[in-house]
Design a protein around this motif. Sequence first.
Motif, PDB file in Angstrom:
ATOM      1  N   GLU A  30      74.843  -3.496  41.825  1.00  0.00           N
ATOM      2  CA  GLU A  30      75.176  -4.419  42.900  1.00  0.00           C
ATOM      3  C   GLU A  30      74.386  -4.051  44.147  1.00  0.00           C
ATOM      4  O   GLU A  30      74.342  -2.895  44.547  1.00  0.00           O
ATOM      5  CB  GLU A  30      76.672  -4.345  43.189  1.00  0.00           C
ATOM      6  N   GLY A  88      74.098 -10.642  45.921  1.00  0.00           N
ATOM      7  CA  GLY A  88      74.377  -9.367  45.273  1.00  0.00           C
ATOM      8  C   GLY A  88      73.352  -8.941  44.243  1.00  0.00           C
ATOM      9  O   GLY A  88      73.406  -7.817  43.755  1.00  0.00           O
ATOM     10  N   ARG A 121      77.848  -2.181  36.316  1.00  0.00           N
ATOM     11  CA  ARG A 121      76.883  -3.173  36.795  1.00  0.00           C
ATOM     12  C   ARG A 121      76.178  -2.635  38.034  1.00  0.00           C
ATOM     13  O   ARG A 121      76.645  -1.705  38.680  1.00  0.00           O
ATOM     14  CB  ARG A 121      77.568  -4.500  37.086  1.00  0.00           C
TER      15      ARG A 121
END
Length: 135
Positions: A67, A98, A65
């Motif tokens: 961030e 975030g 992911r």
Amino acid sequence: MKRDDEGSVLLLAIGYALLAIAVIFVCVCATDLYIAQKRLDSLADSAALAGADGFVFVVDGAGARLELTDEGVLEQAEALLAALPGSASIVRAETPDGVSARVAVAGVWHPPLVSVFVPDGVALEATGISRTALQ
């Protein structure tokens, strides 16, 4: 005895001309202040958009992911402001969740015309918010 009224309109015309010049000065300064605020708004939006590119690629057990970090947002926003002319400064650069970047910039406006009707040095501030393109 007949009194001569010649010249009384001249003083009135001079008074109205001075008033008109003062109004023009204030209008020019107000327009310049409005444009300065809009430029600062645009700069804040640009800095937030650049800050949204300050993400880090995180790989953990759940997968990969992107961030955002406060440091990444600040670094990207500072890089943008350093590349552009002007005296704006970053008040704060952060990521509240975030995935979005929030950048606040500040500057000082000085009137283009010196006038007793307009203050010199008005503090301006603008905040821009942008989300990362990749989630």
